[in-house]
Design a protein around this motif. Structure first.
Motif, PDB file in Angstrom:
ATOM      1  N   PRO A 300       0.817  -1.230   0.000  1.00  0.00           N
ATOM      2  CA  PRO A 300       0.000   0.000   0.000  1.00  0.00           C
ATOM      3  C   PRO A 300       0.846   1.273   0.000  1.00  0.00           C
ATOM      4  O   PRO A 300       0.368   2.327  -0.389  1.00  0.00           O
ATOM      5  CB  PRO A 300      -0.818  -0.108   1.296  1.00  0.00           C
ATOM      6  CG  PRO A 300      -0.776  -1.535   1.662  1.00  0.00           C
ATOM      7  CD  PRO A 300       0.505  -2.070   1.151  1.00  0.00           C
ATOM      8  N   GLU A 301       2.106   1.180   0.465  1.00  0.00           N
ATOM      9  CA  GLU A 301       2.955   2.372   0.460  1.00  0.00           C
ATOM     10  C   GLU A 301       3.344   2.780  -0.957  1.00  0.00           C
ATOM     11  O   GLU A 301       3.672   3.928  -1.214  1.00  0.00           O
ATOM     12  CB  GLU A 301       4.242   2.108   1.251  1.00  0.00           C
ATOM     13  CG  GLU A 301       4.072   2.250   2.742  1.00  0.00           C
ATOM     14  CD  GLU A 301       5.319   1.843   3.508  1.00  0.00           C
ATOM     15  OE1 GLU A 301       5.425   2.216   4.646  1.00  0.00           O
ATOM     16  OE2 GLU A 301       6.173   1.134   2.963  1.00  0.00           O
ATOM     17  N   LEU A 302       3.352   1.802  -1.866  1.00  0.00           N
ATOM     18  CA  LEU A 302       3.863   2.087  -3.209  1.00  0.00           C
ATOM     19  C   LEU A 302       2.796   2.109  -4.296  1.00  0.00           C
ATOM     20  O   LEU A 302       2.830   2.944  -5.189  1.00  0.00           O
ATOM     21  CB  LEU A 302       4.917   1.050  -3.592  1.00  0.00           C
ATOM     22  CG  LEU A 302       6.271   1.176  -2.903  1.00  0.00           C
ATOM     23  CD1 LEU A 302       7.235   0.207  -3.481  1.00  0.00           C
ATOM     24  CD2 LEU A 302       6.828   2.584  -3.061  1.00  0.00           C
ATOM     25  N   LEU A 303       1.879   1.156  -4.215  1.00  0.00           N
ATOM     26  CA  LEU A 303       0.935   1.017  -5.336  1.00  0.00           C
ATOM     27  C   LEU A 303      -0.418   1.610  -4.978  1.00  0.00           C
ATOM     28  O   LEU A 303      -0.823   1.606  -3.807  1.00  0.00           O
ATOM     29  CB  LEU A 303       0.757  -0.460  -5.693  1.00  0.00           C
ATOM     30  CG  LEU A 303       2.029  -1.223  -6.024  1.00  0.00           C
ATOM     31  CD1 LEU A 303       1.680  -2.604  -6.531  1.00  0.00           C
ATOM     32  CD2 LEU A 303       2.827  -0.498  -7.086  1.00  0.00           C
ATOM     33  N   PRO A 304      -1.121   2.120  -6.000  1.00  0.00           N
ATOM     34  CA  PRO A 304      -2.452   2.666  -5.720  1.00  0.00           C
ATOM     35  C   PRO A 304      -3.447   1.551  -5.411  1.00  0.00           C
ATOM     36  O   PRO A 304      -3.258   0.411  -5.819  1.00  0.00           O
ATOM     37  CB  PRO A 304      -2.810   3.384  -7.027  1.00  0.00           C
ATOM     38  CG  PRO A 304      -1.921   2.817  -8.051  1.00  0.00           C
ATOM     39  CD  PRO A 304      -0.724   2.266  -7.391  1.00  0.00           C
ATOM     40  N   GLN A 305      -4.486   1.938  -4.680  1.00  0.00           N
ATOM     41  CA  GLN A 305      -5.559   0.981  -4.399  1.00  0.00           C
ATOM     42  C   GLN A 305      -6.458   0.882  -5.619  1.00  0.00           C
ATOM     43  O   GLN A 305      -6.516   1.812  -6.391  1.00  0.00           O
ATOM     44  CB  GLN A 305      -6.387   1.439  -3.188  1.00  0.00           C
ATOM     45  CG  GLN A 305      -5.604   1.472  -1.905  1.00  0.00           C
ATOM     46  CD  GLN A 305      -5.192   0.094  -1.412  1.00  0.00           C
ATOM     47  OE1 GLN A 305      -5.427  -0.900  -2.104  1.00  0.00           O
ATOM     48  NE2 GLN A 305      -4.543   0.043  -0.280  1.00  0.00           N
ATOM     49  N   PRO A 306      -7.145  -0.170  -5.908  1.00  0.00           N
ATOM     50  CA  PRO A 306      -7.249  -1.381  -5.099  1.00  0.00           C
ATOM     51  C   PRO A 306      -6.216  -2.446  -5.478  1.00  0.00           C
ATOM     52  O   PRO A 306      -6.222  -3.527  -4.898  1.00  0.00           O
ATOM     53  CB  PRO A 306      -8.659  -1.873  -5.406  1.00  0.00           C
ATOM     54  CG  PRO A 306      -8.877  -1.453  -6.816  1.00  0.00           C
ATOM     55  CD  PRO A 306      -8.118  -0.183  -7.020  1.00  0.00           C
ATOM     56  N   VAL A 307      -5.331  -2.137  -6.465  1.00  0.00           N
ATOM     57  CA  VAL A 307      -4.379  -3.161  -6.899  1.00  0.00           C
ATOM     58  C   VAL A 307      -3.507  -3.596  -5.721  1.00  0.00           C
ATOM     59  O   VAL A 307      -3.272  -4.787  -5.509  1.00  0.00           O
ATOM     60  CB  VAL A 307      -3.506  -2.625  -8.060  1.00  0.00           C
ATOM     61  CG1 VAL A 307      -2.408  -3.585  -8.393  1.00  0.00           C
ATOM     62  CG2 VAL A 307      -4.372  -2.384  -9.276  1.00  0.00           C
ATOM     63  N   ALA A 308      -3.048  -2.605  -4.894  1.00  0.00           N
ATOM     64  CA  ALA A 308      -2.173  -2.926  -3.767  1.00  0.00           C
ATOM     65  C   ALA A 308      -2.872  -3.897  -2.828  1.00  0.00           C
ATOM     66  O   ALA A 308      -2.294  -4.897  -2.402  1.00  0.00           O
ATOM     67  CB  ALA A 308      -1.808  -1.646  -3.028  1.00  0.00           C
ATOM     68  N   GLN A 309      -4.167  -3.640  -2.528  1.00  0.00           N
ATOM     69  CA  GLN A 309      -4.898  -4.480  -1.590  1.00  0.00           C
ATOM     70  C   GLN A 309      -5.059  -5.889  -2.147  1.00  0.00           C
ATOM     71  O   GLN A 309      -4.844  -6.888  -1.445  1.00  0.00           O
ATOM     72  CB  GLN A 309      -6.269  -3.841  -1.300  1.00  0.00           C
ATOM     73  CG  GLN A 309      -6.986  -4.432  -0.125  1.00  0.00           C
ATOM     74  CD  GLN A 309      -6.160  -4.380   1.157  1.00  0.00           C
ATOM     75  OE1 GLN A 309      -5.637  -3.324   1.502  1.00  0.00           O
ATOM     76  NE2 GLN A 309      -5.995  -5.511   1.829  1.00  0.00           N
ATOM     77  N   GLN A 310      -5.415  -5.948  -3.459  1.00  0.00           N
ATOM     78  CA  GLN A 310      -5.623  -7.269  -4.069  1.00  0.00           C
ATOM     79  C   GLN A 310      -4.337  -8.086  -4.009  1.00  0.00           C
ATOM     80  O   GLN A 310      -4.343  -9.276  -3.653  1.00  0.00           O
ATOM     81  CB  GLN A 310      -6.034  -7.115  -5.533  1.00  0.00           C
ATOM     82  CG  GLN A 310      -7.396  -6.457  -5.732  1.00  0.00           C
ATOM     83  CD  GLN A 310      -7.641  -6.123  -7.199  1.00  0.00           C
ATOM     84  OE1 GLN A 310      -7.264  -6.857  -8.082  1.00  0.00           O
ATOM     85  NE2 GLN A 310      -8.258  -4.998  -7.463  1.00  0.00           N
ATOM     86  N   LEU A 311      -3.206  -7.430  -4.322  1.00  0.00           N
ATOM     87  CA  LEU A 311      -1.934  -8.138  -4.349  1.00  0.00           C
ATOM     88  C   LEU A 311      -1.525  -8.545  -2.934  1.00  0.00           C
ATOM     89  O   LEU A 311      -1.038  -9.658  -2.712  1.00  0.00           O
ATOM     90  CB  LEU A 311      -0.864  -7.239  -4.979  1.00  0.00           C
ATOM     91  CG  LEU A 311       0.323  -7.960  -5.600  1.00  0.00           C
ATOM     92  CD1 LEU A 311      -0.120  -8.996  -6.596  1.00  0.00           C
ATOM     93  CD2 LEU A 311       1.247  -6.953  -6.295  1.00  0.00           C
TER      94      LEU A 311
END
Ligand SMILES: Nc1ncnc2c1ncn2[C@@H]1O[C@H](COP(=O)(O)OP(=O)(O)OP(=O)(O)O)[C@@H](O)[C@H]1O
Ligand SMILES: [Mg+2]
Length: 624
Positions: A300-311
Motif C-alpha cells: 500500500p505504500e507504493l501502489l495505488p488501491q485497489p491493486v495494492a490491496q488485491q496483491l
C-alpha cells in the motif's frame, strides 16, 4: 580479567611459564636440599665431636698413665689444628683450663654454659652439646687409675660446615641455572615451531575475513609435519572447498540475477509483512517507481488501491495456505488515473527449508495493453456493426428516397404549381438531394473494397470534404484544396478515405470560427527511401494545435482530449491503416502559447508501388 603483564604470544607464554615454574621448583629443591644437607652436616659434626673428644680423652689418659704430661699438651695442640676443630682444651675436674689449643685468655677458664655441663658428665660417655647460637662442643671426662683427672673439651669449627652447605648451594644454583637456560632454549625452539605456523594460519584467516573473494594467500605454506601441519592442510582444503562453493553460488546467483533482470515479466518477492525484498526492473517499470525505492516498503505504500490491496491479500493468502495462486486478474487505476492497470499475477511460496515459507514470489504480466486492445477490438466490432446497421438503413432509405426524388421531379417539371408551392418543391428537392448524398456517403464508407484498387484521390478527398461540408460552412472555415484532378493511388480506398475523414474531422474540431483548412496531395518520394515513389498528402489547419505531451500520445488507442465527443480511436485506426499501406506519418503542431500562430500539419506518404501485402511484423512508423 586479562593479566596485562602476561605475554600474548604462545612462545613467550611458554617461556615465561617454564622459567617461573622452574625457578619455583629450583628454589623449593634448593630449600629442601639445604635443609637435609644441614641436618646431615649437623649429624656428622656431632659424630665427629663425639669421636674427637673420645680420642683426645684416651690420649690424655694414656699420657697420664705413662706419666708424660707433655704429651697431653701436644695432643691438645694437634686436635686444635685438625680441619673441622675450632679449639680444643683440657680442664681439671674443677673446670680450670690446663691445656688449650689457642693461647687466648678466654680459653683460660670455661664458659658458664660449659661449666653447666660438668655435673651432667657420665664416666666413659662423651657428651656433645650446643650453646651460644649454634656453637657445638664435645666433652668427655678423663679417668686414669679409677680417678677423675679432668675433662676434654673440643669445639667444632662451624665455618667448615657452612662451607660444605655453601658448596652444595652453589652447585645447585649453577646446575639450576644451566637447566633453566637449556630447557628455555628447548621450549623456545618448540614453541617457535608451534607458534610460527599458527601465526601463518592466523594471518591467512584474517586475510580471508578481510577480503573473502581474494584467494591470493592460499594455499598457506605447510612447512611442518605434525598435528599443526595437518591442521593447516585441513584449513587449506576447507578454504578451497569454500571457494569452490562460493564460485558455484556466484554462478547460480549470476544466473538468477540475469533471469530476474532480463525476464520479460515483472518479478517481486515479499516477506511475511508483505514488504518488498526484491524486484526486477520490469516490475519497477510497471509500477513506474524506481527499483531501489521498492525495497523494504509495503504494497500500500507504493501502489495505488485497489491493486495494492488485491496483491497484498494474494501474498498473505499464499503465506497462510502455502499453496501457489495462478493467473489472478488484478485491475485498478494506475498512478496515472487515465490509464487503467490490468495485471495477471501468479504467486508462489519460496521455501528456504521444507517446513517454512520464507518469502512469496509474485510474477506479474501487464495485460493492460492486451485488455485495451481487446476493448478496442470490441469497440471496433461495435462500430463495424453500427456501420453495417447504418448502411442497411441508408440502403433502405434509398428506395423511398428515389421515389420521393422522382415525384418531386415530376411535380417540379410537369405540374402547374403556383410560385410559393414551386419554391417549396425546390427546397424539398434540395433537402432530398442532401439526404441522398448522406446515404451515399454512408454506403460508400461501409462498402469498403476488400481488394486494393487504383482510386482517384481527387474524388476521394472531395467526398471527405463534402461529408463535412455542413460543419465547415457553419464554422466559416476556408478550405484550400490543392490536388490534381487526375491523381490516383493504388490503395484500399475505403480505408484511405477513413484516414482523411479522421484528419479532416480532427482539424475541424480544433479550428475556431473563420479558420483555414488546407488539403493537399502531390506525387512525391519516400523521405527515407527516395527510390520509393508515392503520394504525399497534407492536411493542415489553423486550429489550437497540440502540446508536446498530447503530441506524444495521439496515436495511443483511446487517447482523447475531447472528453465527451471523442473516442480516441481516430488516429489509432488511421495509423493502423497507414502501416497497412507501408506509409509514413509526419506531424508538426504548435500551440498559441508559444506566441506565434497555432496550428497542426499532418503529412502522410503512401507508397504507390502496387505492392500491398504488409508483413505481420510491420510496426507503426510515425514521426512526431
Ligand atoms: N488537428 C488537430 N489539432 C489539435 N489536436 C488534434 C488534432 N488532431 C488530433 N488532435 C488531438 O489528438 C487527439 C486524438 O485524436 P483522435 O482522432 O485519435 O481521437 P479523437 O478525435 O479525440 O476522437 P475520435 O476521432 O475517436 O472521435 C484528439 O483528442 C486531439 O486532442
Ligand atoms: Mg478524431
Amino acid at each position: 580479567m586479562p593479566m596485562r603483564w602476561w605475554p600474548r604470544s604462545i612462545r613467550w607464554q611458554m617461556l615465561a611459564g617454564l622459567v617461573l615454574l622452574e625457578t619455583l621448583s629450583l628454589l623449593l629443591f634448593a630449600f629442601l636440599l639445604i635443609r637435609e644437607q644441614g641436618r646431615a652436616v649437623h649429624g656428622r659434626a656431632l659424630q665427629r665431636l663425639d669421636h674427637q673428644a673420645t680420642s683426645m680423652a684416651m690420649q690424655a689418659r694414656e699420657a697420664l698413665l705413662q706419666n708424660r704430661p707433655e704429651w697431653v699438651g701436644l695432643s691438645v695442640k694437634m686436635m686444635g689444628a685438625a680441619p673441622s676443630v675450632g679449639s680444643a682444651k683440657i680442664t681439671d675436674p674443677a673446670g680450670n683450663v690446663l691445656y688449650a689449643s689457642t693461647g687466648r685468655s678466654d680459653q683460660a677458664s670455661l664458659d658458664p654454659a660449659e661449666r653447666a655441663q660438668i655435673p651432667l658428665m657420665v664416666q666413659d660417655q662423651p657428651r656433645v652439646f650446643s650453646f651460644d647460637h649454634g656453637r657445638l662442643e664435645g666433652a668427655r671426662p678423663i679417668y686414669a687409675g679409677g680417678m677423675l683427672r679432668g675433662y676434654v673439651w673440643v669445639e667444632s669449627d662451624r665455618s667448615w660446615d657452612r662451607v660444605q652447605l655453601e658448596t652444595v648451594f652453589h652447585a645447585t644454583l649453577v646446575f639450576g641455572a644451566i637447566w633453566v637456560i637449556a630447557s628455555a632454549l628447548l621450549v623456545s625452539f618448540m614453541a617457535r615451531s608451534i607458534s610460527q605456523p599458527l601465526a601463518v594460519l592466523h594471518r591467512g584467516t584474517r586475510a580471508l575475513m578481510r577480503s573473502p573473494e581474494s584467494a591470493g594467500n592460499f594455499p598457506l605454506p605447510v612447512s611442518i609435519h605434525n598435528e599443526i601441519g595437518d591442521l593447516m592442510e585441513a584449513f587449506n582444503r576447507m578454504v578451497a572447498s569454500i571457494q569452490e562453493q562460493r564460485a558455484g553460488l556466484n554462478d547460480t546467483l549470476s544466473l538468477l540475477d540475469s533471469m530476474l533482470a532480463n525476464a520479460p515479466i515483472g518479478l517481486a518477492f515479499f516477506d511475511r509483512r508483505c514488504r518488498f525484498v526484491r524486484v526486477n526492473q520490469v516490475f519497477a517499470d510497471m509500477t513506474k517507481i524506481p527499483l531501489s525505492r521498492h525495497l523494504g516498503r509495503t504494497l500500500p505504500e507504493l501502489l495505488p488501491q485497489p491493486v495494492a490491496q488485491q496483491l497484498e491479500d494474494t501474498v498473505q493468502g499464499v503465506f497462510l495456505r502455502e499453496d501457489p495462486v495462478r493467473n489472478l486478474e488484478l485491475t485498478g487505476e494506475g498512478p496515472n488515473p487515465s490509464r487503467c492497470w490490468t495485471w495477471l499475477a501468479s504467486a508462489y511460496p519460496v521455501r528456504t527449508n521444507p517446513h517454512q515459507v520464507r518469502w512469496v514470489g509474485v510474477i506479474v504480466l501487464d495485460a493492460s495493453d492486451r485488455k485495451r486492445n481487446e476493448e478496442a477490438l470490441r469497440k471496433t466490432e461495435k462500430l463495424a456493426a453500427t456501420g453495417r446497421l447504418a448502411a442497411s438503413i441508408a440502403h433502405e432509405i434509398n428506395n423511398p428516397l428515389e421515389a420521393i426524388t422522382n415525384l418531386l421531379f415530376l411535380m417540379h417539371n410537369f405540374c402547374q404549381l403556383d410560385e410559393a408551392t414551386l419554391n417549396y418543391v425546390v427546397m424539398a428537392e434540395h433537402e432530398a438531394r442532401r439526404i441522398a448524398e448522406i446515404t451515399q456517403q454512408t454506403l460508400r464508407f461501409y462498402r469498403q473494397s476488400t481488394l486494393p484498387v487504383r482510386a482517384n484521390m481527387s474524388d476521394l478527398l472531395d467526398s471527405v470534404l463534402s461529408l463535412y461540408q455542413g460543419r465547415l460552412s457553419n464554422l466559416n472555415i476556408r478550405v484550400e484544396k490543392k490536388y490534381d484532378a487526375a491523381m490516383d493511388l493504388f490503395c484500399f480506398a475505403g480505408e484511405v478515405r477513413q484516414v482523411f475523414a479522421n484528419l479532416v474531422g480532427n482539424a475541424i474540431d480544433a479550428t475556431a470560427d473563420g479558420g483555414r483548412l488546407v488539403v493537399r496531395a502531390r506525387r512525391s518520394r519516400d523521405w527515407k527511401a527516395p527510390a520509393t515513389i508515392g503520394v504525399r498528402f497534407t492536411v493542415a489547419d489553423t486550429g489550437v494545435g497540440m502540446s508536446p505531451e498530447v503530441r506524444a500520445r495521439i496515436f495511443e488507442a483511446f487517447f482523447t482530449t475531447k472528453e465527451v465527443t471523442g473516442t480516441g480511436l481516430g488516429l489509432w485506426v488511421s495509423q493502423e491503416i497507414i502501416v497497412k499501406h507501408r506509409g509514413m506519418v509526419h506531424l508538426r503542431s504548435r500551440t498559441a502559447s508559444s506566441g506565434k500562430l497555432s496550428g497542426t500539419v499532418f503529412q502522410i506518404f503512401f507508397p504507390d508501388d502496387g505492392d500491398l501485402k504488409p508483413a505481420a511484423s510491420e510496426t507503426a512508423s510515425a514521426e512526431v
